[in-house]
Design a protein around this motif. Structure first.
Motif, PDB file in Angstrom:
ATOM      1  N   LEU A   9      -8.464   7.226  -5.398  1.00  0.00           N
ATOM      2  CA  LEU A   9      -7.445   7.776  -4.613  1.00  0.00           C
ATOM      3  C   LEU A   9      -7.631   7.583  -3.155  1.00  0.00           C
ATOM      4  CD1 LEU A   9      -4.850   9.257  -4.268  1.00  0.00           C
ATOM      5  CD2 LEU A   9      -5.983  11.506  -4.452  1.00  0.00           C
ATOM      6  N   VAL A  10      -8.841   7.845  -2.680  1.00  0.00           N
ATOM      7  CA  VAL A  10      -9.312   7.701  -1.352  1.00  0.00           C
ATOM      8  C   VAL A  10      -9.012   6.274  -0.980  1.00  0.00           C
ATOM      9  CG1 VAL A  10     -11.196   7.685   0.395  1.00  0.00           C
ATOM     10  CG2 VAL A  10     -10.798   9.606  -1.248  1.00  0.00           C
ATOM     11  N   LEU A  11      -9.894   5.309  -1.990  1.00  0.00           N
ATOM     12  CA  LEU A  11      -9.702   3.760  -1.601  1.00  0.00           C
ATOM     13  C   LEU A  11      -8.237   3.510  -1.586  1.00  0.00           C
ATOM     14  CD1 LEU A  11     -11.259   1.121  -1.498  1.00  0.00           C
ATOM     15  CD2 LEU A  11     -11.136   1.182  -3.748  1.00  0.00           C
ATOM     16  N   VAL A  12      -7.365   3.915  -2.352  1.00  0.00           N
ATOM     17  CA  VAL A  12      -5.975   3.507  -2.153  1.00  0.00           C
ATOM     18  C   VAL A  12      -5.383   3.940  -0.881  1.00  0.00           C
ATOM     19  CG1 VAL A  12      -3.613   3.896  -3.145  1.00  0.00           C
ATOM     20  CG2 VAL A  12      -5.614   3.488  -4.746  1.00  0.00           C
ATOM     21  N   LEU A  13      -5.636   5.355  -0.462  1.00  0.00           N
ATOM     22  CA  LEU A  13      -5.105   5.660   0.824  1.00  0.00           C
ATOM     23  C   LEU A  13      -5.658   4.602   1.786  1.00  0.00           C
ATOM     24  CD1 LEU A  13      -5.321   9.551   0.071  1.00  0.00           C
ATOM     25  CD2 LEU A  13      -3.339   8.181   0.119  1.00  0.00           C
ATOM     26  N   TRP A  14      -7.010   4.372   1.868  1.00  0.00           N
ATOM     27  CA  TRP A  14      -7.409   3.698   2.937  1.00  0.00           C
ATOM     28  C   TRP A  14      -6.759   2.099   2.975  1.00  0.00           C
ATOM     29  CZ3 TRP A  14     -10.146   4.449   6.973  1.00  0.00           C
ATOM     30  CH2 TRP A  14     -10.808   5.532   7.548  1.00  0.00           C
ATOM     31  N   LEU A  15      -6.489   1.762   1.716  1.00  0.00           N
ATOM     32  CA  LEU A  15      -5.974   0.281   1.711  1.00  0.00           C
ATOM     33  C   LEU A  15      -4.429   0.510   2.376  1.00  0.00           C
ATOM     34  CD1 LEU A  15      -6.862  -0.893  -1.897  1.00  0.00           C
ATOM     35  CD2 LEU A  15      -7.524  -2.034   0.341  1.00  0.00           C
ATOM     36  N   ILE A  16      -3.813   1.545   1.789  1.00  0.00           N
ATOM     37  CA  ILE A  16      -2.340   2.015   2.405  1.00  0.00           C
ATOM     38  C   ILE A  16      -2.454   1.808   3.985  1.00  0.00           C
ATOM     39  CG2 ILE A  16      -0.598   3.294   2.553  1.00  0.00           C
ATOM     40  CD1 ILE A  16      -0.867   4.043  -0.235  1.00  0.00           C
ATOM     41  N   ALA A  17      -3.477   2.651   4.514  1.00  0.00           N
ATOM     42  CA  ALA A  17      -3.563   2.607   6.018  1.00  0.00           C
ATOM     43  C   ALA A  17      -3.702   1.374   6.512  1.00  0.00           C
ATOM     44  CB  ALA A  17      -4.670   3.845   6.338  1.00  0.00           C
ATOM     45  N   LEU A  18      -4.677   0.647   6.140  1.00  0.00           N
ATOM     46  CA  LEU A  18      -5.039  -0.597   6.311  1.00  0.00           C
ATOM     47  C   LEU A  18      -3.927  -1.421   6.667  1.00  0.00           C
ATOM     48  CD1 LEU A  18      -7.292  -2.576   7.305  1.00  0.00           C
ATOM     49  CD2 LEU A  18      -7.884  -3.333   5.051  1.00  0.00           C
ATOM     50  N   LEU A  19      -3.290  -1.714   5.376  1.00  0.00           N
ATOM     51  CA  LEU A  19      -1.867  -2.467   5.326  1.00  0.00           C
ATOM     52  C   LEU A  19      -0.825  -1.855   6.369  1.00  0.00           C
ATOM     53  CD1 LEU A  19      -1.559  -2.943   1.648  1.00  0.00           C
ATOM     54  CD2 LEU A  19      -2.079  -4.543   3.158  1.00  0.00           C
ATOM     55  N   THR A  20      -0.896  -0.727   6.609  1.00  0.00           N
ATOM     56  CA  THR A  20       0.229  -0.227   7.653  1.00  0.00           C
ATOM     57  C   THR A  20      -0.174  -0.685   9.109  1.00  0.00           C
ATOM     58  OG1 THR A  20       0.708   1.707   6.390  1.00  0.00           O
ATOM     59  CG2 THR A  20       1.263   1.858   8.512  1.00  0.00           C
ATOM     60  N   ALA A  21      -1.289  -0.705   9.131  1.00  0.00           N
ATOM     61  CA  ALA A  21      -2.021  -1.129  10.571  1.00  0.00           C
ATOM     62  C   ALA A  21      -1.725  -2.588  10.686  1.00  0.00           C
ATOM     63  CB  ALA A  21      -3.206  -0.686  10.779  1.00  0.00           C
ATOM     64  N   LEU A  22      -2.101  -3.115   9.643  1.00  0.00           N
ATOM     65  CA  LEU A  22      -1.877  -4.733   9.723  1.00  0.00           C
ATOM     66  C   LEU A  22      -0.613  -5.351  10.137  1.00  0.00           C
ATOM     67  CD1 LEU A  22      -4.129  -6.095   6.849  1.00  0.00           C
ATOM     68  CD2 LEU A  22      -4.482  -6.350   9.325  1.00  0.00           C
ATOM     69  N   VAL A  23       0.561  -4.461   9.432  1.00  0.00           N
ATOM     70  CA  VAL A  23       1.967  -4.759   9.442  1.00  0.00           C
ATOM     71  C   VAL A  23       2.354  -4.340  10.790  1.00  0.00           C
ATOM     72  CG1 VAL A  23       4.234  -3.976   8.717  1.00  0.00           C
ATOM     73  CG2 VAL A  23       2.611  -4.555   6.880  1.00  0.00           C
ATOM     74  N   GLY A  24       2.064  -3.060  11.415  1.00  0.00           N
ATOM     75  CA  GLY A  24       2.135  -2.919  12.456  1.00  0.00           C
ATOM     76  C   GLY A  24       1.787  -3.723  13.770  1.00  0.00           C
ATOM     77  N   ALA A  25       0.584  -4.146  13.387  1.00  0.00           N
ATOM     78  CA  ALA A  25      -0.009  -5.107  14.602  1.00  0.00           C
ATOM     79  C   ALA A  25       0.818  -6.438  14.481  1.00  0.00           C
ATOM     80  CB  ALA A  25      -1.575  -5.468  14.227  1.00  0.00           C
ATOM     81  N   PHE A  26       1.205  -6.893  13.196  1.00  0.00           N
ATOM     82  CA  PHE A  26       1.745  -8.188  13.156  1.00  0.00           C
ATOM     83  C   PHE A  26       3.437  -7.939  13.667  1.00  0.00           C
ATOM     84  CE2 PHE A  26       5.090 -10.527  11.012  1.00  0.00           C
ATOM     85  CZ  PHE A  26       4.672 -11.908  10.763  1.00  0.00           C
ATOM     86  N   ALA A  27       3.994  -6.862  13.324  1.00  0.00           N
ATOM     87  CA  ALA A  27       5.143  -6.653  14.030  1.00  0.00           C
ATOM     88  C   ALA A  27       5.030  -6.462  15.611  1.00  0.00           C
ATOM     89  CB  ALA A  27       5.949  -5.350  13.777  1.00  0.00           C
ATOM     90  N   MET A  28       4.130  -5.961  16.220  1.00  0.00           N
ATOM     91  CA  MET A  28       3.905  -5.767  17.712  1.00  0.00           C
ATOM     92  C   MET A  28       3.626  -7.385  18.147  1.00  0.00           C
ATOM     93  SD  MET A  28       1.284  -3.702  19.790  1.00  0.00           S
ATOM     94  CE  MET A  28       2.122  -2.265  19.544  1.00  0.00           C
ATOM     95  N   SER A  29       2.759  -8.196  17.506  1.00  0.00           N
ATOM     96  CA  SER A  29       2.633  -9.506  17.858  1.00  0.00           C
ATOM     97  C   SER A  29       3.765 -10.175  17.820  1.00  0.00           C
ATOM     98  CB  SER A  29       1.547  -9.914  17.048  1.00  0.00           C
ATOM     99  OG  SER A  29       1.361 -11.446  17.309  1.00  0.00           O
ATOM    100  N   ALA A  30       4.748 -10.081  17.067  1.00  0.00           N
ATOM    101  CA  ALA A  30       6.238 -10.660  16.708  1.00  0.00           C
ATOM    102  C   ALA A  30       6.711 -10.640  17.846  1.00  0.00           C
ATOM    103  CB  ALA A  30       6.641 -10.582  15.533  1.00  0.00           C
ATOM    104  N   ARG A  31       7.066  -9.121  18.167  1.00  0.00           N
ATOM    105  CA  ARG A  31       7.554  -8.906  19.299  1.00  0.00           C
ATOM    106  C   ARG A  31       7.271  -9.243  20.573  1.00  0.00           C
ATOM    107  NH1 ARG A  31      12.513  -7.156  21.044  1.00  0.00           N
ATOM    108  NH2 ARG A  31      12.336  -5.549  22.943  1.00  0.00           N
TER     109      ARG A  31
END
Length: 287
Positions: A9-31
């Motif tokens: 469960l902790v690993l899944v939560l970390w993966l979700i947080a990592l993916l969220t950060a990656l998506v946010g960084a990609f969105a900011m870079s695209a902006r």
């Protein structure tokens, strides 16, 4: 079994947080890339409109039966192109002071017209001439040769040759940034006259020529008013054929850009060009 499930469960939560950060960084870079591209597009469009303004101004300097010629004496002309408002000012370079040809009295009178104290004006006028002449002698009343630059702690001396750019004037001993900014619009390297043509000169240049600047400018105002009411405005009388053209562009979103060019009429259009660009500056700002 609970320990492995908890770790998963902790690993899944970390993966979700990592993916969220990656998506946010990609969105900011695209902006950011989108904004950069938009600025580049706006700048490119404004530059092309500025080029169109220069070409249009050059065409309007020639009279035709349907409309009077524009006059290169600094008055404002307004034009609309591709949804943008373009304010155009044209100045004949012959109405400016040529740094390589002006003598000391003309330079001194010009500096005094810009509120420089007489003694300082004499020294600076001499320093300008010393910068461009090949000898080591300073004129009476002041100037600046090599030893003066050394005494001032500067790592260079006078060029002892003609000015190649107007910006070079900033290196002359005694010149200040604020004074240079006031002088620059009335200086040129492109005219062939030792004394400017008063028909196209601005106030301080007229004063340096020994004329009543207020009277001359009042007469111009009357001529401008008359030229707006009649089609009998004169064709361009300048013999220089070289002009400074400033195009201030405001587009439909309120973004502002300024293009400044120095252009010279081309005697022949065999190469497909009606004029030659001698200098070009481009800038943008938000209104």
């Amino acid at each position: 079994m609970r320990a492995p499930r908890g770790a998963a469960l902790v690993l899944v939560l970390w993966l979700i947080a990592l993916l969220t950060a990656l998506v946010g960084a990609f969105a900011m870079s695209a902006r950011i890339e989108h904004l950069q591209q938009r600025v580049q597009d706006d700048s490119g469009r404004a530059q092309e409109i500025g080029r169109a303004g220069v070409a249009y101004a050059m065409s309007r300097l020639r009279a035709d039966p349907q409309r009077p010629a524009w006059q290169p004496d600094g008055r404002l002309y307004r034009w609309r192109f591709d949804g943008a408002q373009v304010d155009i000012r044209i100045e004949d370079e012959s109405g400016k002071i040529n740094l390589n040809l002006a003598d000391i009295p003309l330079l001194q009178g010009f500096l005094q017209a810009l509120q420089v104290e007489p003694a300082a004006a004499t020294r600076l006028a001499g320093a300008i001439v010393d910068w461009r002449d090949a000898d080591d002698l300073s004129p009476v009343g002041g100037g600046a040769e090599g030893p003066d630059y050394v005494a001032a702690g500067l790592p260079y001396g006078p060029r002892n040759a003609r000015f190649e750019t107007l910006g070079e004037l900033q290196r002359v001993l005694g010149m200040t940034p604020s004074l240079y900014a006031r002088m620059r619009p009335m200086l040129t390297l492109h005219s062939r006259l030792a004394r400017p043509d008063a028909r196209f000169a601005q106030g301080p240049v007229l004063t340096a020529l020994g004329m009543d600047a207020a009277l001359v400018q009042a007469q111009r105002e009357q001529e401008w008013a008359a030229s707006n009411d009649t089609m009998s405005a004169p064709a361009v009388a300048s013999g220089s054929g070289t002009y400074s053209i400033e195009c201030s562009v405001v587009d439909e979103r309120g973004r502002a850009a300024v293009s400044r060019a120095v252009v010279r009429n081309t005697p022949s259009t065999a190469m497909g060009r009606a004029y030659t660009v001698l200098g070009w500056e481009q800038g943008m700002a938000s209104q």
